[in-house]
Design a protein around this motif. Structure first.
Motif, short mmCIF file in Angstrom:
data_model
loop_
_atom_site.label_atom_id
_atom_site.label_comp_id
_atom_site.label_asym_id
_atom_site.label_seq_id
_atom_site.Cartn_x
_atom_site.Cartn_y
_atom_site.Cartn_z
N ALA A 1 62.41 47.81 90.75
CA ALA A 1 62.86 46.58 91.40
C ALA A 1 63.54 46.89 92.72
CB ALA A 1 63.81 45.82 90.47
N ASP B 1 61.68 37.88 95.14
CA ASP B 1 61.06 38.91 95.96
C ASP B 1 61.81 40.22 95.84
OD1 ASP B 1 58.95 37.54 96.91
OD2 ASP B 1 59.89 36.92 98.79
N GLU B 2 63.13 40.12 95.83
CA GLU B 2 63.93 41.34 95.84
C GLU B 2 63.95 42.06 94.50
OE1 GLU B 2 67.74 40.18 97.24
OE2 GLU B 2 67.22 40.54 99.33
N LEU B 3 63.71 41.35 93.46
CA LEU B 3 63.84 41.97 92.14
C LEU B 3 62.53 41.98 91.36
CD1 LEU B 3 67.34 40.70 91.03
CD2 LEU B 3 66.69 43.01 91.63
N ARG B 4 61.44 42.01 92.04
CA ARG B 4 60.17 42.00 91.35
C ARG B 4 60.01 43.27 90.51
NH1 ARG B 4 56.36 38.91 93.32
NH2 ARG B 4 56.95 39.28 95.49
N CYS B 5 59.60 43.10 89.28
CA CYS B 5 59.33 44.24 88.40
C CYS B 5 58.48 43.71 87.27
CB CYS B 5 60.64 44.84 87.86
SG CYS B 5 60.41 46.23 86.73
N GLU B 6 57.49 44.49 86.85
CA GLU B 6 56.58 44.01 85.80
C GLU B 6 57.32 43.75 84.50
OE1 GLU B 6 56.32 46.81 87.32
OE2 GLU B 6 54.44 46.94 88.43
N VAL B 7 58.37 44.50 84.26
CA VAL B 7 59.14 44.30 83.04
C VAL B 7 60.42 43.56 83.40
CG1 VAL B 7 58.15 46.15 81.71
CG2 VAL B 7 59.97 46.65 83.29
N THR B 8 61.21 43.24 82.41
CA THR B 8 62.25 42.25 82.65
C THR B 8 63.68 42.77 82.60
OG1 THR B 8 62.17 41.69 80.32
CG2 THR B 8 60.86 40.34 81.81
N THR B 9 63.87 43.95 82.05
CA THR B 9 65.24 44.45 81.94
C THR B 9 65.69 45.07 83.24
OG1 THR B 9 64.90 44.93 79.60
CG2 THR B 9 66.79 45.97 80.68
N VAL B 10 66.22 44.25 84.12
CA VAL B 10 66.73 44.75 85.38
C VAL B 10 68.23 44.50 85.41
CG1 VAL B 10 66.62 44.58 87.88
CG2 VAL B 10 64.57 44.20 86.52
N VAL C 1 71.40 46.89 90.97
CA VAL C 1 70.30 46.98 91.94
C VAL C 1 70.73 46.40 93.28
CG1 VAL C 1 68.00 46.11 92.50
CG2 VAL C 1 68.46 47.02 90.22
N CYS D 1 62.89 50.53 85.40
CA CYS D 1 62.64 49.21 85.95
C CYS D 1 63.63 48.86 87.05
CB CYS D 1 62.70 48.18 84.83
SG CYS D 1 62.16 46.55 85.36
N ASP D 2 64.87 49.31 86.93
CA ASP D 2 65.84 49.11 88.01
C ASP D 2 65.32 49.73 89.31
OD1 ASP D 2 67.65 47.86 86.37
OD2 ASP D 2 68.86 49.65 86.01
#
Lengths: 121, 121
Positions: free
Chosen positions: A68, B7-16, B21, A64-65
Motif C-alpha cells: 500500500a 488511491d493512496e492505500l490501494r492493496c489487493e488485500v485488506t489488512t493495512v 502507512v 500489505c502495508d
DNA sequence: TGAACATATGAATAGCTGTTCATGTATAAG
DNA sequence: CTTATACATGAACAGCTATTCATATGTTCA
C-alpha cells in the motif's frame, strides 16, 4: 600450476606498469569476497528495494502495508522481500495471517548514509 | 489535486495499518532521492566495477594497467570506467597517450567497509 | 606527414532482472 | 470442513546490462 607471467599481464597494449599491477594484485581481496560485495550492492541497486528498506527504518511492516505504501502489487513486494531476505537484510515474523518484516542488519543505515552524502554533493 | 484515500492505500488485500502507512509515507525522502541512491548502488553492483574501484584504492592506474590486472579487454574496462566516471566515482587525468584514473569520492571506502562487515557476518 | 600506440565509442548480442499473472500454501473464523 | 484472508512462488515476458567486435579519436615520435 602457476599461470605464466604473460597470462597474468596480458593486455592488448604494451604500456603496463608491471610492478604496480603485481603489487596491487597481491593486495586485492579474494575474488569471492569482491563478488559477494557486488552481490550485496546489487540488492541495494533497485529503487523498490531501497524504498522497502527505507520504510523498515521506521518500523516493521506486513507485506500489505508495504504494498500500500509503495502502491505496488502484493506479489511484486513479496518477490523483493525474498531477495532482501536471501541477502540477510530483512527477517520475517509471523503473526497470524500476517508476515511482519523488519531489518536484520545494523550496517544498512551507515551504508545508506554514506550513499546519500555522495549524491548530495 | 490530492489523491483520494483509496488511491493512496490501494492493496489487493485488506489488512493495512493505515496510520503507520501514512506516517511512513510522510517521512520517506523524495522519490527522486531514493531513485538516485539506487542508481549509485547499481554502479557498485557489478564485480568488475568493484574490482576497478578496489584497485584504485591502491593507486591511480591507466586503463591498460587495470585491464592487465583484471585480465580483461581494454574495451570492457573502458566502458566500465565510463560508468564510474558518470557516477562521479572516478576521474581521469591524461598523461601523453595514457589516461590515468583515480577515485573521486571519499565516501566509497566507508561504504565498502560497511558492506564488507555485512558479508563477514 | 605517417605510423604506432592508448583509449573511447557505437552496434550487436547473450544473459540477467523486475514485474505481472495465475496459482499454491498457511492461518483464522465460522 | 469450508471459506476468506495474507502471503509465497513459478512461469513468462519486456527491459536492461556487460561484454565483444569493429572502428574512431587523440597522442607521440620518427
Amino acid at each position: 600450476m602457476n599461470p605464466t607471467f604473460d597470462d597474468e599481464l596480458r593486455c592488448e597494449v604494451t604500456t603496463v606498469h608491471r610492478e604496480l599491477v603485481e603489487q596491487t594484485r597481491q593486495k586485492m581481496p579474494a575474488e569471492e569476497k569482491l563478488y559477494d560485495l557486488a552481490e550485496l550492492f546489487k540488492v541495494f541497486g533497485d529503487s523498490t528495494r531501497i524504498k522497502i528498506i527505507w520504510a523498515l527504518f521506521e518500523s516493521e511492516m506486513c507485506v500489505c502495508d508495504i504494498a500500500a505504501l509503495l502502491n505496488m502489487s502484493q506479489s511484486a513486494i513479496s518477490h523483493q522481500l525474498r531477495v532482501l531476505k536471501q541477502a540477510r537484510l530483512v527477517k520475517p515474523r509471523r503473526d497470524g495471517k500476517n508476515m511482519y518484516y523488519s531489518l536484520d542488519d545494523e550496517h544498512i543505515e551507515a551504508i545508506f548514509y554514506q550513499g546519500i552524502k555522495h549524491i548530495n554533493e
